[in-house]
Design a protein around this motif. Structure first.
Motif, PDB file in Angstrom:
ATOM      1  N   ARG A 199      29.546   8.208 -22.701  1.00  0.00           N
ATOM      2  CA  ARG A 199      30.002   9.505 -22.214  1.00  0.00           C
ATOM      3  C   ARG A 199      31.485   9.444 -21.843  1.00  0.00           C
ATOM      4  O   ARG A 199      32.248  10.376 -22.125  1.00  0.00           O
ATOM      5  CB  ARG A 199      29.165   9.929 -21.013  1.00  0.00           C
ATOM      6  CG  ARG A 199      29.447  11.362 -20.544  1.00  0.00           C
ATOM      7  CD  ARG A 199      28.597  11.751 -19.364  1.00  0.00           C
ATOM      8  NE  ARG A 199      27.178  11.694 -19.674  1.00  0.00           N
ATOM      9  CZ  ARG A 199      26.330  10.763 -19.217  1.00  0.00           C
ATOM     10  NH1 ARG A 199      26.769   9.797 -18.414  1.00  0.00           N
ATOM     11  NH2 ARG A 199      25.057  10.776 -19.559  1.00  0.00           N
ATOM     12  N   GLU A 200      31.905   8.359 -21.229  1.00  0.00           N
ATOM     13  CA  GLU A 200      33.320   8.211 -20.907  1.00  0.00           C
ATOM     14  C   GLU A 200      34.173   8.114 -22.172  1.00  0.00           C
ATOM     15  O   GLU A 200      35.259   8.712 -22.252  1.00  0.00           O
ATOM     16  CB  GLU A 200      33.517   6.957 -20.044  1.00  0.00           C
ATOM     17  CG  GLU A 200      32.873   7.052 -18.664  1.00  0.00           C
ATOM     18  CD  GLU A 200      33.014   5.758 -17.883  1.00  0.00           C
ATOM     19  OE1 GLU A 200      33.576   4.791 -18.462  1.00  0.00           O
ATOM     20  OE2 GLU A 200      32.573   5.713 -16.719  1.00  0.00           O
ATOM     21  N   ASN A 201      33.690   7.368 -23.162  1.00  0.00           N
ATOM     22  CA  ASN A 201      34.431   7.271 -24.425  1.00  0.00           C
ATOM     23  C   ASN A 201      34.530   8.625 -25.119  1.00  0.00           C
ATOM     24  O   ASN A 201      35.549   8.943 -25.747  1.00  0.00           O
ATOM     25  CB  ASN A 201      33.760   6.259 -25.356  1.00  0.00           C
ATOM     26  CG  ASN A 201      33.847   4.841 -24.820  1.00  0.00           C
ATOM     27  OD1 ASN A 201      34.751   4.523 -24.041  1.00  0.00           O
ATOM     28  ND2 ASN A 201      32.913   3.992 -25.221  1.00  0.00           N
ATOM     29  N   ARG A 202      33.474   9.415 -24.992  1.00  0.00           N
ATOM     30  CA  ARG A 202      33.501  10.744 -25.607  1.00  0.00           C
ATOM     31  C   ARG A 202      34.558  11.619 -24.949  1.00  0.00           C
ATOM     32  O   ARG A 202      35.281  12.364 -25.626  1.00  0.00           O
ATOM     33  CB  ARG A 202      32.121  11.391 -25.513  1.00  0.00           C
ATOM     34  CG  ARG A 202      32.049  12.744 -26.219  1.00  0.00           C
ATOM     35  CD  ARG A 202      30.631  13.259 -26.313  1.00  0.00           C
ATOM     36  NE  ARG A 202      30.035  13.470 -24.997  1.00  0.00           N
ATOM     37  CZ  ARG A 202      29.080  12.705 -24.459  1.00  0.00           C
ATOM     38  NH1 ARG A 202      28.626  11.650 -25.123  1.00  0.00           N
ATOM     39  NH2 ARG A 202      28.594  12.969 -23.262  1.00  0.00           N
ATOM     40  N   ASP A 203      34.676  11.529 -23.630  1.00  0.00           N
ATOM     41  CA  ASP A 203      35.714  12.301 -22.938  1.00  0.00           C
ATOM     42  C   ASP A 203      37.114  11.855 -23.360  1.00  0.00           C
ATOM     43  O   ASP A 203      38.020  12.679 -23.554  1.00  0.00           O
ATOM     44  CB  ASP A 203      35.545  12.170 -21.429  1.00  0.00           C
ATOM     45  CG  ASP A 203      34.232  12.775 -20.941  1.00  0.00           C
ATOM     46  OD1 ASP A 203      33.697  13.641 -21.667  1.00  0.00           O
ATOM     47  OD2 ASP A 203      33.753  12.369 -19.867  1.00  0.00           O
ATOM     48  N   LEU A 204      37.307  10.538 -23.515  1.00  0.00           N
ATOM     49  CA  LEU A 204      38.605  10.033 -23.976  1.00  0.00           C
ATOM     50  C   LEU A 204      38.905  10.494 -25.395  1.00  0.00           C
ATOM     51  O   LEU A 204      40.053  10.814 -25.739  1.00  0.00           O
ATOM     52  CB  LEU A 204      38.635   8.503 -23.892  1.00  0.00           C
ATOM     53  CG  LEU A 204      38.554   7.892 -22.487  1.00  0.00           C
ATOM     54  CD1 LEU A 204      38.511   6.368 -22.565  1.00  0.00           C
ATOM     55  CD2 LEU A 204      39.739   8.336 -21.636  1.00  0.00           C
ATOM     56  N   GLU A 222      26.359   5.826 -20.058  1.00  0.00           N
ATOM     57  CA  GLU A 222      27.499   6.278 -19.271  1.00  0.00           C
ATOM     58  C   GLU A 222      28.820   5.881 -19.928  1.00  0.00           C
ATOM     59  O   GLU A 222      29.783   6.660 -19.938  1.00  0.00           O
ATOM     60  CB  GLU A 222      27.410   5.681 -17.862  1.00  0.00           C
ATOM     61  CG  GLU A 222      26.236   6.195 -17.043  1.00  0.00           C
ATOM     62  CD  GLU A 222      26.136   5.525 -15.692  1.00  0.00           C
ATOM     63  OE1 GLU A 222      26.932   4.566 -15.470  1.00  0.00           O
ATOM     64  OE2 GLU A 222      25.283   5.931 -14.870  1.00  0.00           O
ATOM     65  N   GLN A 223      28.886   4.678 -20.480  1.00  0.00           N
ATOM     66  CA  GLN A 223      30.101   4.244 -21.158  1.00  0.00           C
ATOM     67  C   GLN A 223      30.386   5.107 -22.387  1.00  0.00           C
ATOM     68  O   GLN A 223      31.537   5.458 -22.665  1.00  0.00           O
ATOM     69  CB  GLN A 223      29.971   2.773 -21.552  1.00  0.00           C
ATOM     70  CG  GLN A 223      31.231   2.202 -22.189  1.00  0.00           C
ATOM     71  CD  GLN A 223      31.065   0.734 -22.547  1.00  0.00           C
ATOM     72  OE1 GLN A 223      30.000   0.150 -22.308  1.00  0.00           O
ATOM     73  NE2 GLN A 223      32.109   0.142 -23.091  1.00  0.00           N
ATOM     74  N   ASN A 283      29.917   8.209 -32.091  1.00  0.00           N
ATOM     75  CA  ASN A 283      29.071   8.189 -30.890  1.00  0.00           C
ATOM     76  C   ASN A 283      27.592   8.068 -31.223  1.00  0.00           C
ATOM     77  O   ASN A 283      26.804   7.533 -30.434  1.00  0.00           O
ATOM     78  CB  ASN A 283      29.311   9.451 -30.059  1.00  0.00           C
ATOM     79  CG  ASN A 283      30.719   9.512 -29.506  1.00  0.00           C
ATOM     80  OD1 ASN A 283      31.352   8.483 -29.285  1.00  0.00           O
ATOM     81  ND2 ASN A 283      31.229  10.722 -29.281  1.00  0.00           N
TER      82      ASN A 283
END
Length: 726
Positions: free
Chosen positions: A239-244, A236-237, A185
Motif C-alpha cells: 500500500r505504501e509503494n502504491r502511494d509512492l 501494508e508495504q 502491484n
C-alpha cells in the motif's frame, strides 16, 4: 522483483515495453484462472458442511497444482511455492477427518478469496480494456494530426487535431502508467490473495476443532500466526509503494506535457526543443510511405538504429527486422503527398528509396542528423560526439578551400565543358520557368470560368470504377476489362531525338534493297524533320518570350488514346483515365515519365526537364476540353485535335499540384486565344469597312466630276446656237 514494469517507459510505448506488458498479462490471465478455481473451492467448503471432506481434498489438490503451474514471473523458490509446500501436509491431514463450521469459513476463508477475485482481478480486466481503448484513440489522433496539409494549413483544424492528440496522448499515458503500476502491484497482491484464504482456513480449523492434537501443536499455531503477520506487513508495504507510485505518476505527467504535443501551433506559447545533432543512435515512431496498386499509403511504425542499420519493429513483434542499410546512404528533405516533416533516405547503390515522416519538426531534424552521422560511419568511433565535431570542422574547412580554389581558378577557365553547360542550362530553364508557376490562378479562376462559351455543357462527374475485390496478385482489372479496351494506349511520348510525326515510319529497308543515300525525297524528309525538331526545341523559349499568359506545371505522363469525335468529351476523359490506370495496374506498369507542362495563350507544350526539348506541342486552339478526376484531383486529362493524325486524342497525366489549377490555366489560355482571335477578326472587319467607305467616297467623287463636265458642255452648245441665231 527486478523486472518490474518501468513507469518512465509508458510514454514512449516501445515494442519492448509492450512485449514486457504482454508477459505480465499472460501471467495475470493464469493467475485469474487459478484464483477463480481456488475461490470456487473455498465457496464449496463454506457452502456444504456435509461435503467438507471432498472440498478440502479438492483444495489440497489445487494447492498441489500450483507447483505445476508455470507462472512466467514466478521462480521455483518463490515465497508462495515454498509456503504451500510447507502447509500442504497439514491441509491433507485436516481434510481427512474434520469439517468446517460454515459461519467461520464464510467470515474468513471465503471472504478473502472472493475479495481477491472480484476486486483485484476484476480491476485488472477493466484496466486492460481501458488500456486497449486509449491506445486506439491515441493512434487515431496521431494519424489525424499527421494528415494536416502543409501547403494549406488550417489554424482551426490544426488546433482541433492538436487538442485531440493532447487529450488522447495524456489519457493514454495516464492509463498506461496506472495499468503498469497495477500489474506490478498485482504480483505482490498474488501472495496474500492466494495464501490468506489458506491461512484463514487453517486458523478456522484449529479454532473450531480440538480433536486434532497433531494439528493443534503450539509451534504450528505460532507458525501460522507469524505467517499471517508477515502477510499483513507485505500488504501494508504494498500500500505504501502504491502511494509512492501515484506520486511518481503525477510527477511524470507534469513533466511530459511538452511531449504530448509534437508540433504546437503558433497560438500556443511553447518553447522549441533543442536538436541534438551529435547522436549516432535514435529510436521512435515514424510514418513511412508504401506504394500500393496506384496510390501511395502511409503507415505508422517503430524504427530504431542498430549500428549502421535502420530497423523496423511492430508492436506485436518481439524483435525488429532490417529495414534499410544506412552505410553511405543519402538523406534529403522531400516535399511529397502534402506531408509535413517528410524526408527520404536513398541507399548507397541507389536501388532503394525510403520516404519517412517525422511526427514533429524536432524529431524530423534529429532523425536526419542521426542518419547523416551513421551514413558517415561515425557510429564506429569510440567517442561519436567528438567525431561529429571533427566532421563539422572538416566540412567547414573543405567548403572554405573549395571556395578559394574556385575563386582562384575562375580566370583560367573561361570556357565550360558540355556537361557544365547542360547543367547550367537545366538550372536556367527551371529558374526561367519558376516565374511561370500559376500564382495568379486564384484571381482569374472566376473570370476564366465565366468567359467559357455558354453553349458548353456542364461536365458530368464520373469516378473511376472501383477495383475488383477478387483479383489476385495485386491485379486491379479482370479479363473482361482487358477485352473492352479496343483502342491502343500509348504509355510514353516520342523521344525528342526522333521525328515529331507520330505515325510509324519504317526505317529499316528490305534485305534485297539498298537505300539511295542521295534520294531527293529522303533529303527533303530529313530537312523537314530537322526543321520540325528545331521548331519544337525552341517552343519553351518562344512561349516565355512572346506569350502574354504563361504557366508551367510538373506532371507525369500516364498515357493517351484516340477518342471518337461524336462522343461526350467529358465522359471520354473520365473513361480514358479509368482505362489507362486499369491497364497500367493490369500490366504492372508503374513507372511514369516526368514532364513540364507549359501553357501559354499560343500553344501547349510537353517539355522534357532533362533535355529541355519539346516532346509534344499543340496549338492552344486545338485543346477542346480538360477535366480532373472526381475522386482524385491530381489526375487530369485533356482532348486535342491532332493535326497530323486528323483525329481526337485524349492525354492523361498525374500532376504534383492540384489538377484544377492546370485545367484553369488551359481554360484561361483558351479564353485569351479566343478573345485574341475575336479581336483580330473585329480589327479586320473594321479595316474592310473603312476600305469600303473609302472606295465609296472615291466613287461618289468621280460621279460628281462627270456630271459637272456634262453640264459645262451643254451650256457651251446652247451658247454657240444662240450666237449663230444672233
Amino acid at each position: 522483483m527486478s523486472n518490474l514494469l518501468r513507469l518512465e517507459d509508458c510514454l514512449e510505448d516501445s515494442p519492448q515495453t509492450r512485449a514486457l506488458i504482454g508477459v505480465y498479462e499472460r501471467d495475470c490471465d493464469l493467475l485469474l484462472n487459478y484464483s477463480k478455481g481456488l475461490n470456487a473451492a473455498c465457496k464449496r467448503v463454506a457452502r456444504a458442511q456435509n461435503e467438507l471432506t471432498m472440498a478440502t481434498q479438492e483444495l489440497a489438490q489445487k494447492l498441489r497444482d500450483f507447483q505445476h503451474t508455470k507462472f512466467s514471473l514466478t521462480s521455483e523458490d518463490d515465497l508462495v511455492s515454498t509456503t504451500i509446500q510447507q502447509l500442504l501436509p497439514n491441509v491433507d491431514e485436516i481434510s481427512s477427518y474434520n469439517t468446517v463450521l460454515h459461519t467461520q469459513l464464510v467470515d474468513n476463508m471465503d471472504y478473502h478469496s472472493t475479495e481477491f477475485v472480484e476486486k483485484d482481478l476484476a480491476e485488472y480486466l477493466r484496466l486492460k480494456s481501458s488500456f486497449i481503448t486509449s491506445d486506439k484513440q491515441h493512434e487515431d489522433a496521431a494519424a489525424k494530426l499527421a494528415k494536416i496539409s502543409k501547403k494549406k494549413p488550417s489554424e482551426k483544424g490544426w488546433q482541433e487535431a492538436t487538442d485531440a492528440l493532447y487529450a488522447s496522448r495524456k489519457g493514454f499515458h495516464n492509463t498506461s502508467m496506472v495499468y503498469c503500476n497495477f500489474l506490478n502491484n498485482l504480483q505482490e497482491k498474488k501472495k496474500w490473495g492466494i495464501l490468506r484464504p489458506v491461512v484463514s482456513f487453517l486458523q478456522s480449523e484449529i479454532g473450531y476443532f480440538q480433536m486434532g492434537s497433531e494439528i493443534c501443536k503450539k509451534d504450528m499455531e505460532e507458525t501460522l500466526t507469524k505467517l499471517n503477520e508477515n502477510l499483513t506487513k507485505l500488504e501494508e508495504q504494498a500500500r505504501e509503494n502504491r502511494d509512492l507510485d501515484v506520486e511518481r505518476m503525477d510527477r511524470l505527467d507534469a513533466g511530459s506535457t511538452r511531449s504530448y504535443i509534437p508540433d504546437p501551433p503558433s497560438s500556443m506559447d511553447f518553447p522549441d526543443l533543442a536538436v541534438d545533432r551529435s547522436r549516432t543512435q535514435i529510436s521512435g515512431y515514424l510514418f513511412y510511405r508504401s506504394r500500393g496498386g496506384l496510390l501511395s499509403q502511409w503507415h505508422r511504425s517503430y524504427f530504431f538504429t542498430q549500428g549502421g542499420n535502420l530497423m523496423q519493429q511492430s508492436k506485436r513483434e518481439v524483435a525488429g527486422q532490417l529495414f534499410l542499410d544506412l552505410d553511405a546512404c543519402t538523406v534529403d528533405r522531400i516535399d511529397t503527398d502534402d506531408r509535413r516533416n517528410a524526408f527520404q533516405v536513398i541507399s548507397s547503390d541507389n536501388r532503394r528509396v525510403v520516404v519517412l515522416q517525422g511526427e514533429s519538426k524536432h524529431q524530423y531534424e534529429e532523425w536526419m542528423a542521426t542518419i547523416g552521422n551513421i551514413s558517415a560511419g561515425l557510429y564506429l568511433h569510440d567517442d561519436p560526439q567528438s567525431a561529429v565535431e571533427a566532421k563539422k570542422q572538416d566540412t567547414a574547412v573543405a567548403e572554405t578551400t573549395t571556395a578559394l580554389n574556385t575563386e582562384e581558378s575562375k580566370p583560367l577557365h573561361q570556357t565550360e565543358t558540355p556537361d557544365r553547360k547542360s547543367s547550367s542550362r537545366g538550372s536556367s530553364f527551371e529558374t526561367k520557368h519558376e516565374s511561370l508557376r500559376p500564382s495568379m490562378f486564384e484571381r482569374i479562376k472566376l473570370a476564366a470560368s465565366s468567359l467559357i462559351n455558354s453553349d458548353e455543357s456542364s461536365p458530368q462527374e464520373h469516378a473511376l470504377a472501383p477495383p475488383s475485390e477478387g483479383s489476385g496478385d495485386g491485379s486491379l482489372v479482370s479479363q473482361e476489362m482487358k477485352i473492352e479496351i479496343k483502342e491502343p494506349i500509348l504509355f510514353d511520348l516520342p523521344s525528342p531525338s526522333v521525328t515529331t510525326n507520330p505515325t510509324p515510319v519504317k526505317t529499316t529497308p528490305p534485305s534485297d534493297e539498298t537505300p539511295d543515300p542521295i534520294e531527293p525525297s529522303s533529303v527533303a524528309q530529313q530537312q523537314n524533320n530537322s526543321d520540325a525538331q528545331q521548331q519544337n526545341n525552341g517552343v519553351a523559349d518562344n512561349i516565355t518570350e512572346e506569350s502574354a499568359f504563361k504557366a508551367m506545371f510538373v506532371v507525369r505522363f500516364l498515357g493517351c488514346k484516340r477518342v471518337d469525335a461524336d462522343c461526350d468529351l467529358d465522359n471520354s476523359i473520365s473513361e480514358t483515365l479509368w482505362k489507362v490506370m486499369s491497364a497500367r495496374a493490369y500490366y504492372k506498369m508503374f513507372r511514369m515519365n516526368e514532364l513540364h507542362l507549359v501553357v501559354s495563350d499560343q500553344a501547349l507544350s510537353l517539355v522534357d526537364p532533362n533535355t529541355q526539348l519539346s516532346r509534344e506541342t499543340f496549338p492552344i486552339s486545338s485543346v477542346l476540353c480538360s477535366k480532373t478526376q472526381a475522386d482524385n484531383t491530381r489526375l487530369l486529362g485533356f482532348v486535342v485535335q491532332h493535326a497530323q493524325l486528323e483525329q481526337l486524342m485524349c492525354y492523361t497525366f498525374e500532376s504534383n499540384a492540384d489538377g484544377d489549377d492546370v485545367c484553369c490555366a488551359l481554360n484561361t489560355a483558351r479564353v485569351m486565344q479566343q478573345s485574341k482571335l475575336e479581336h483580330e477578326e473585329n480589327y479586320k472587319q473594321k479595316e474592310l469597312e473603312d476600305e469600303l467607305q473609302t472606295q465609296s467616297r472615291m466613287m461618289r467623287s468621280l460621279d460628281g466630276d462627270e456630271d459637272t463636265t456634262l453640264v459645262a458642255e451643254d451650256a457651251k452648245e446652247e451658247g454657240s446656237e444662240f450666237y449663230q441665231d444672233f
